[in-house]
Enzyme design. Structure first.
Site, short mmCIF file in Angstrom:
data_model
loop_
_atom_site.label_atom_id
_atom_site.label_comp_id
_atom_site.label_asym_id
_atom_site.label_seq_id
_atom_site.Cartn_x
_atom_site.Cartn_y
_atom_site.Cartn_z
N HIS A 1 0.86 -1.20 0.00
CA HIS A 1 0.00 0.00 0.00
C HIS A 1 0.90 1.26 0.00
O HIS A 1 0.92 2.02 0.96
CB HIS A 1 -0.88 -0.05 1.26
CG HIS A 1 -2.09 0.82 1.23
ND1 HIS A 1 -2.09 2.10 0.71
CD2 HIS A 1 -3.35 0.60 1.69
CE1 HIS A 1 -3.30 2.62 0.86
NE2 HIS A 1 -4.08 1.73 1.45
N GLU B 1 -0.29 1.14 -5.80
CA GLU B 1 0.02 -0.07 -5.05
C GLU B 1 0.08 -1.30 -5.96
O GLU B 1 -0.88 -1.59 -6.66
CB GLU B 1 -1.09 -0.29 -4.00
CG GLU B 1 -1.42 0.96 -3.21
CD GLU B 1 -2.69 0.82 -2.39
OE1 GLU B 1 -3.01 -0.32 -1.99
OE2 GLU B 1 -3.36 1.83 -2.16
#
Length: 314
Positions: A167, A271
């Site tokens: 992330h 991501e």
């Protein structure tokens, strides 16, 4: 590994949490907290921070650290009884002093190996035995590599499935000056529209409002161009077919206690992920997913040159 080239140091971070600092001879550095196995800093050889961490980030378990590179496992987003983005990002990892060999040349690179295994409490919410090995490497040119290896160690013969994401929060000068290349014409699931499927129409992705999309079957290389800083981030990935692009914009930013009201202007999440099709491992099987980040002068865009050449030419 010659000591004047690279250094790896275990020390205390915010609120006394353990962290590992990686330093490369030209001056680039990275920091990894054992809490979450989370990279919280990646600086180039000029000492400029390349990742975003919120000024309001809470470095206190059980809250996940807002920014850097949280690891989403065993799920991305929220399904069933598991917490949002899984639990790997708010568990304490340990330094793995005896990892099996990684198929990478690690000379002249500063790296740390971490491992996460389930606790008895974890087994109650996700009843599977696994070993999650993470290597964080700072390359000789300042590139940052994260390699994850997840093995099913169940003894009951059961397979398990998971979704996954690195992330990554990139630090950008101004979100309205940023564009992302490499995802144009692809299909995506729009999390703001109940995961409906659309096709990207623009020739590059730019930002004027909240974005939360999962791009599918993405190329191995994505470029994030920061016009104002004249900097391009190049994200290369392996074993991770999807790519999530997220910026909360003003309304969501104000609703997050661990995020400054205006900080959305200075961050963008892109991501490397495996979300659409969960990964399934039988006992004894191992999955490997890798993300490599580099920051290059922004004459580079995704279709043009090998970024290594750009670095050498600059």
């Amino acid at each position: 590994m010659s000591s004047e080239r690279v250094s790896v140091e275990l020390c205390k971070g915010i609120n006394g949490l353990d962290k590992v600092v990686l330093r490369e001879v030209r001056g680039s550095s990275a920091e990894v907290y054992l809490y979450g196995g989370q990279v919280t800093s990646w600086k180039n050889d000029h000492g400029e921070e390349l990742l975003f961490v919120s000024n309001k980030a809470i470095f206190k378990p059980p809250k996940a650290i807002r920014g850097g590179i949280p690891i989403c496992f065993p799920q991305f987003a929220s399904h069933g009884s598991l917490e949002q983005h899984g639990f790997a990002r708010n568990r304490f990892w340990t330094i793995d002093n005896d990892p099996p060999p990684f198929p990478t040349n690690s000379s002249n690179k500063a790296f740390v190996d971490l491992i996460l295994r389930p606790s008895e409490e974890d087994m109650k919410i996700w009843p599977h035995s696994y070993e999650f090995r993470l290597r964080v490497t700072l390359g000789s040119g300042g590139d940052l590599m994260l390699t994850s290896r997840i093995r099913n160690t169940n003894t009951d013969g059961k397979s398990f499935s998971f979704t996954f994401a690195y992330h990554t929060y990139f630090s950008v000068s101004d979100i309205s000056e940023v564009r992302v290349e490499g995802l144009e014409t692809l299909d995506y699931l729009d999390n703001l529209k109940e995961k409906q499927r659309f096709t990207e129409q623009g020739d590059a992705i730019t930002f004027e409002f909240e974005v939360d999309k999962i791009y599918l079957s993405t190329p191995t290389k994505i470029a994030i161009l920061d016009h104002e800083k004249k900097r391009t981030f190049v994200l290369r990935k392996d074993g991770l077919p999807d790519a999530v692009v997220w910026n909360p914009w003003d309304r969501k930013a104000k609703a997050m206690a661990d995020f400054g009201d205006d900080e959305y202007k200075h961050m963008l999440c892109v991501e490397a992920a495996a979300v659409e099709k969960p990964i399934t491992l039988k006992p004894g099987e191992e999955w490997r997913g890798r993300q490599e980040l580099s920051a290059v002068p922004s004459s580079y865009c995704s279709g043009q040159l090998d970024p290594q050449r750009v670095l050498l030419g600059s």
